[in-house]
Design an enzyme around this catalytic site. Structure first.
Site, PDB file in Angstrom:
ATOM      1  N   PHE A 118      -8.904   1.064 -40.850  1.00 26.28           N
ATOM      2  CA  PHE A 118      -9.704   2.228 -40.458  1.00 26.28           C
ATOM      3  C   PHE A 118      -9.521   3.432 -41.388  1.00 26.28           C
ATOM      4  O   PHE A 118     -10.195   4.445 -41.237  1.00 26.28           O
ATOM      5  CB  PHE A 118      -9.422   2.608 -39.004  1.00 26.28           C
ATOM      6  CG  PHE A 118      -9.719   1.482 -38.041  1.00 26.28           C
ATOM      7  CD1 PHE A 118     -10.817   0.647 -38.232  1.00 26.28           C
ATOM      8  CD2 PHE A 118      -8.892   1.243 -36.953  1.00 26.28           C
ATOM      9  CE1 PHE A 118     -11.090  -0.401 -37.367  1.00 26.28           C
ATOM     10  CE2 PHE A 118      -9.148   0.201 -36.073  1.00 26.28           C
ATOM     11  CZ  PHE A 118     -10.250  -0.628 -36.291  1.00 26.28           C
ATOM     12  N   LYS A 140     -12.203   6.148 -23.471  1.00 29.78           N
ATOM     13  CA  LYS A 140     -11.085   6.922 -22.984  1.00 29.78           C
ATOM     14  C   LYS A 140      -9.779   6.312 -23.496  1.00 29.78           C
ATOM     15  O   LYS A 140      -9.794   5.154 -23.874  1.00 29.78           O
ATOM     16  CB  LYS A 140     -11.116   7.005 -21.462  1.00 29.78           C
ATOM     17  CG  LYS A 140     -10.776   5.673 -20.759  1.00 29.78           C
ATOM     18  CD  LYS A 140     -10.869   5.795 -19.285  1.00 29.78           C
ATOM     19  CE  LYS A 140      -9.541   6.053 -18.655  1.00 29.78           C
ATOM     20  NZ  LYS A 140      -8.715   4.851 -18.438  1.00 29.78           N
ATOM     21  N   ASP A 189     -17.057   6.891 -19.630  1.00 27.06           N
ATOM     22  CA  ASP A 189     -16.182   6.652 -18.492  1.00 27.06           C
ATOM     23  C   ASP A 189     -16.888   5.551 -17.706  1.00 27.06           C
ATOM     24  O   ASP A 189     -17.938   5.788 -17.093  1.00 27.06           O
ATOM     25  CB  ASP A 189     -16.057   7.928 -17.638  1.00 27.06           C
ATOM     26  CG  ASP A 189     -15.093   7.716 -16.487  1.00 27.06           C
ATOM     27  OD1 ASP A 189     -15.215   6.686 -15.797  1.00 27.06           O
ATOM     28  OD2 ASP A 189     -14.226   8.573 -16.272  1.00 27.06           O
ATOM     29  N   HIS A 190     -16.322   4.346 -17.745  1.00 20.96           N
ATOM     30  CA  HIS A 190     -17.108   3.212 -17.237  1.00 20.96           C
ATOM     31  C   HIS A 190     -17.382   3.307 -15.729  1.00 20.96           C
ATOM     32  O   HIS A 190     -18.269   2.632 -15.222  1.00 20.96           O
ATOM     33  CB  HIS A 190     -16.475   1.866 -17.622  1.00 20.96           C
ATOM     34  CG  HIS A 190     -15.311   1.465 -16.788  1.00 20.96           C
ATOM     35  ND1 HIS A 190     -14.053   1.954 -16.985  1.00 20.96           N
ATOM     36  CD2 HIS A 190     -15.206   0.613 -15.740  1.00 20.96           C
ATOM     37  CE1 HIS A 190     -13.222   1.423 -16.102  1.00 20.96           C
ATOM     38  NE2 HIS A 190     -13.896   0.597 -15.323  1.00 20.96           N
ATOM     39  N   GLU A 223      -5.380  -0.776  -7.069  1.00 18.77           N
ATOM     40  CA  GLU A 223      -5.464  -2.019  -7.838  1.00 18.77           C
ATOM     41  C   GLU A 223      -4.295  -2.909  -7.441  1.00 18.77           C
ATOM     42  O   GLU A 223      -3.185  -2.411  -7.218  1.00 18.77           O
ATOM     43  CB  GLU A 223      -5.380  -1.727  -9.327  1.00 18.77           C
ATOM     44  CG  GLU A 223      -6.561  -0.947  -9.851  1.00 18.77           C
ATOM     45  CD  GLU A 223      -6.483  -0.760 -11.353  1.00 18.77           C
ATOM     46  OE1 GLU A 223      -7.049  -1.599 -12.071  1.00 18.77           O
ATOM     47  OE2 GLU A 223      -5.835   0.190 -11.787  1.00 18.77           O
ATOM     48  N   ASP A 276      -4.543   7.803 -16.609  1.00 18.38           N
ATOM     49  CA  ASP A 276      -5.350   6.583 -16.716  1.00 18.38           C
ATOM     50  C   ASP A 276      -6.546   6.601 -15.755  1.00 18.38           C
ATOM     51  O   ASP A 276      -7.630   6.136 -16.100  1.00 18.38           O
ATOM     52  CB  ASP A 276      -4.449   5.368 -16.406  1.00 18.38           C
ATOM     53  CG  ASP A 276      -5.102   4.051 -16.774  1.00 18.38           C
ATOM     54  OD1 ASP A 276      -5.858   4.036 -17.759  1.00 18.38           O
ATOM     55  OD2 ASP A 276      -4.861   3.041 -16.076  1.00 18.38           O
ATOM     56  N   HIS A 308     -11.686   8.818 -14.146  1.00 15.09           N
ATOM     57  CA  HIS A 308     -12.532   8.079 -13.194  1.00 15.09           C
ATOM     58  C   HIS A 308     -12.662   8.816 -11.850  1.00 15.09           C
ATOM     59  O   HIS A 308     -13.765   8.991 -11.331  1.00 15.09           O
ATOM     60  CB  HIS A 308     -11.956   6.690 -12.920  1.00 15.09           C
ATOM     61  CG  HIS A 308     -11.831   5.830 -14.141  1.00 15.09           C
ATOM     62  ND1 HIS A 308     -12.684   5.920 -15.211  1.00 15.09           N
ATOM     63  CD2 HIS A 308     -10.944   4.846 -14.463  1.00 15.09           C
ATOM     64  CE1 HIS A 308     -12.328   5.039 -16.129  1.00 15.09           C
ATOM     65  NE2 HIS A 308     -11.285   4.378 -15.702  1.00 15.09           N
TER      66      HIS A 308
HETATM   67  C1  BG6 Z   1      -9.363   1.491 -16.930  1.00 14.94           C
HETATM   68  C2  BG6 Z   1      -7.869   1.650 -16.858  1.00 14.94           C
HETATM   69  O1  BG6 Z   1      -9.965   2.678 -17.389  1.00 14.94           O
HETATM   70  O2  BG6 Z   1      -9.863   1.197 -15.631  1.00 14.94           O
HETATM   71  C3  BG6 Z   1      -7.206   0.416 -16.286  1.00 14.94           C
HETATM   72  O3  BG6 Z   1      -7.342   1.916 -18.163  1.00 14.94           O
HETATM   73  C4  BG6 Z   1      -7.831   0.052 -14.951  1.00 14.94           C
HETATM   74  O4  BG6 Z   1      -5.803   0.614 -16.129  1.00 14.94           O
HETATM   75  C5  BG6 Z   1      -9.357   0.003 -15.072  1.00 14.94           C
HETATM   76  O5  BG6 Z   1      -7.316  -1.206 -14.549  1.00 14.94           O
HETATM   77  C6  BG6 Z   1      -9.994  -0.154 -13.707  1.00 14.94           C
HETATM   78  O6  BG6 Z   1     -11.346  -0.402 -13.864  1.00 14.94           O
HETATM   79  P1  BG6 Z   1     -12.155  -1.155 -12.728  1.00 14.94           P
HETATM   80  O7  BG6 Z   1     -13.568  -1.133 -13.207  1.00 14.94           O
HETATM   81  O8  BG6 Z   1     -11.580  -2.525 -12.613  1.00 14.94           O
HETATM   82  O9  BG6 Z   1     -11.926  -0.366 -11.484  1.00 14.94           O
END
Ligand code: BG6
Length: 512
Positions: A108, A171, A200-201, A239, A258, A263
Site C-alpha cells: 500500500f 470502520k 457502518d454496515h 453476540e 467496536d 453501530h
Molecule cells: C462488526 C464488529 O462491526 O460488527 C464485530 O467489528 C461484530 O466485532 C460485528 O461481530 C457484528 O455485526 P452483525 O452484523 O453480525 O451484528
C-alpha cells in the site's frame, strides 16, 4: 390474515429500474481484498446485486492486496459467493460474475504499484466501457487508510476528467476524537466530502432502515414517541461469538469502540431523531447529528464494563477472553459495556436510554425495546393473578436480528369470570410477511455508494460528535484498572453490575 408479499430478485430489479437505482458503468476496487470481509460479505453482496439486476452490464471488480494471489483470487471469491451468497441462479451465473473479477498485488506504500493500478483501470475502461467511474473500498486495517488515500491523490486517481470517483472507508473511523479528526482532515485533503462514504454496515440492515419507516410512514406510533408516554428505551447488541481470532484488533478496540460508538449510536439516532424534511442525505444527517449533540456527557457511574471468563455457550465450553490468542493475559479490555444515556431535548428529557453490547453472551440478538409508562391508575385488581404474570407495561420490541420483526405487547382479558389481565403480543415477522431475505446489509450500502447517495453513511460531523461523546469515558476507563475482570462467564448476560444499573432506577432489562 395479512397478505404475504414474496420478494424475488426480479421484483427487486423491476422496482429498482422504475426508481432508476442502477448505477453507471464502473469498477469497484477493493483494497485489502485477501481479508475475510471481501470473501464473506462484499463479494456475496455484489453478487446479490447482480442477481437482482442492479449492476450495470459494464462492471468490474479489482481486488488489491499485498499477497500474490493471482488467478486463485477469483476462485476463492467464487467459493465465498457459493458459501455465503444465498445463490439463487445457479453456479454458471456465479462463474459469469466471477469472470469480472481481477486481482492486483501491491504494497500500500508502493508508488509503482499505484501507477500499475492506474494503468490497469484505464485498460479496464477501454476494454469494458467502465467510463472512469470507480468506487475504492478500503477494507484494510485503519493504519493504512491515510496512506492509501494519499497515494490515490498523488497518482491523480481521485478527480478524473471523465467519471465519478468515490471512496468507502470501513470502520473503525478513528480511535478517539483526535484521531478521527486527523483522519477526516487527511481524507478531506484528497477527496471532497460528497466522495467519501464512511460505512457502518448496521445502516444497511433492512430492520434498521425500517425504524424510519415504522416511525414516519405510520400515523399511530409517532404521537406516542416521546417522554409523555415512554418510560425508557433499551438497546441491546448481544453476540454469542467471541472475538474470532481478532485478538490484536480487539485488544485496542473493546466493545465500546467496536459496537457502541458506531453501530449502536446509529441505531439510537434513528430511534430518537426528529422527522427529517426529506429522505435526502443532508436532511437525515442533520437530524441525526442533533440527537448525538443532545446526549449529556456520560457519567462514569452510569457505565458498566465487563470481560468474559470461561463458560459455556450454546452447550459448548468456551475459553475466557484472557485465554484468547494474542490477548494480554492481564488484559483490561472490555468485551461488554452497558451505559445509561440521557438525551437533553424536548422530546426525550427524562427518558433513560439503556444500551449494552457484548461478546460471548447467552445468545445472538440485537433488539430495541420501547417501554411505555403504566396507565395512570390500576383499574383491574385481579391483574396478574392466577394464569397470568404480573401486570406488564406496553412494549414495542424491534428485533434487528435474528428473527427480524416487531412485536407489540399489551394487556388482554384472560377468559374467566373475573377481570384478569394477561400480557399478549401482536407480532410482525419479516420472514412470514416478505419471505426470507439473504441480504447482509452490504448490498444496499454498496449500491448507494455507487449511486453517490450518502444518506445511509456516516458524515464527518456525525463521526466527530459520537467520538466527542465517548472519548472522555474511554480516557477515564483507561486510567482505571478493572480489578474484577473477568466478571462474567461466557454464556451469561454480562456482569451483575449491568443488572444493577437498571435496578437502582427500579427497572429491569427486558428478557430477550
Ligand atoms: C462488526 C464488529 O462491526 O460488527 C464485530 O467489528 C461484530 O466485532 C460485528 O461481530 C457484528 O455485526 P452483525 O452484523 O453480525 O451484528
Amino acid at each position: 390474515m395479512a397478505t404475504e408479499v414474496k420478494v424475488s430478485p426480479e421484483s427487486v430489479a423491476k422496482t429498482a429500474q422504475k426508481n432508476e437505482r442502477i448505477p453507471e458503468p464502473g469498477v469497484v476496487v477493493i483494497f485489502g481484498a485477501s481479508g475475510d470481509l471481501t470473501k464473506r460479505k462484499l463479494l456475496p453482496a455484489l453478487y446479490h446485486l447482480e442477481e437482482a439486476g442492479l449492476l450495470p452490464e459494464q462492471f468490474g471488480i479489482v481486488g488489491v492486496a499485498r499477497r500474490d494471489l493471482g488467478e486463485s483470487f477469483a476462485q476463492d471469491m467464487k467459493k465465498g459467493i457459493l458459501e455465503f451468497g444465498g445463490v439463487q441462479k445457479g453456479e454458471e451465473n456465479v462463474d459469469k460474475f466471477v469472470s469480472k473479477v481481477s486481482y492486483h498485488a501491491m504494497n500500500f506504500d508502493d508508488e509503482a504499484g499505484y501507477a500499475a493500478l492506474k494503468d490497469l483501470l484505464a485498460k479496464h475502461d477501454q476494454e469494458h466501457g467502465t467510463k472512469g467511474n470507480r468506487l475504492f473500498y478500503l477494507a484494510v486495517a485503519p493504519e493504512y487508510f491515510s496512506d492509501i488515500v494519499e497515494h490515490l491523490g498523488k497518482h491523480d486517481m481521485v478527480h478524473p476528467k471523465e467519471g465519478q470517483v468515490r471512496v468507502i472507508i470501513e470502520k473503525p473511523f478513528g480511535h478517539d476524537l483526535e484521531s478521527a479528526k486527523e483522519l477526516n482532515a487527511e481524507v478531506s485533503k484528497v477527496f471532497d466530502e460528497n466522495q467519501i462514504f464512511r460505512i457502518d454496515h448496521y445502516l444497511g440492515k433492512e430492520t434498521v432502515q425500517n425504524l424510519l419507516v415504522f416511525r414516519f410512514a405510520n400515523e399511530i406510533f409517532e404521537p406516542l414517541w416521546n417522554r409523555n408516554y415512554i418510560d425508557n428505551v433499551q438497546i441491546t447488541a448481544a453476540e454469542s461469538i467471541g472475538i474470532e481470532g481478532r485478538g490484536p484488533f480487539y485488544e485496542k478496540a473493546g466493545a465500546t469502540r467496536d459496537i457502541l460508538q458506531n453501530h449502536l449510536m446509529e441505531v439510537l439516532s434513528f430511534v430518537c431523531m426528529e422527522p427529517p424534511i426529506s429522505f435526502e442525505a443532508d436532511a437525515v444527517r442533520t437530524e441525526k447529528l442533533k440527537v448525538w449533540e443532545a446526549i449529556k456527557p456520560i457519567e462514569i457511574d452510569n457505565t458498566v464494563r465487563g470481560q468474559y471468563g470461561p463458560g459455556k455457550v450454546d452447550g459448548k465450553d468456551a475459553i475466557g477472553y484472557r485465554q484468547e490468542d494474542r490477548v494480554d493475559p492481564n488484559s483490561n479490555t472490555e468485551t461488554f459495556a452497558a451505559l445509561k444515556l440521557e438525551i437533553e431535548n424536548w422530546r426525550w428529557a427524562g427518558v433513560p436510554f439503556y444500551i449494552r453490547a457484548g461478546k460471548r453472551l447467552a445468545k445472538r440478538v440485537t433488539e430495541i425495546t420501547i417501554q411505555f409508562r403504566q396507565p395512570p391508575m390500576r383499574l383491574f385488581d385481579r391483574a396478574g393473578s392466577g394464569h397470568c404474570p404480573e401486570i406488564q407495561p406496553n412494549l414495542i420490541s424491534i428485533r434487528i436480528q435474528p428473527d427480524e420483526g416487531i412485536s407489540l405487547r399489551f394487556g388482554a382479558k384472560y377468559p374467566s369470570p373475573d377481570m384478569t389481565v394477561c400480557p399478549v403480543n401482536m407480532d410482525f415477522s419479516y420472514a412470514r410477511a416478505f419471505g426470507k431475505s439473504s441480504a447482509n446489509g452490504y448490498e444496499r450500502l454498496l449500491l448507494d455508494a455507487m449511486l453517490g447517495d450518502g444518506t445511509l453513511f456516516a458524515h464527518r460531523a456525525g463521526v466527530e460528535a459520537t467520538w466527542a461523546l465517548f472519548t472522555p469515558l474511554l480516557e477515564k476507563w483507561a486510567g482505571i484498572k478493572q480489578a474484577d475482570f473477568p466478571n462474567y462467564a461466557s454464556g451469561d448476560w454480562g456482569p451483575k453490575a449491568a443488572e444493577e444499573l437498571l435496578e437502582r432506577d427500579g427497572r429491569k432489562w427486558n428478557k430477550l
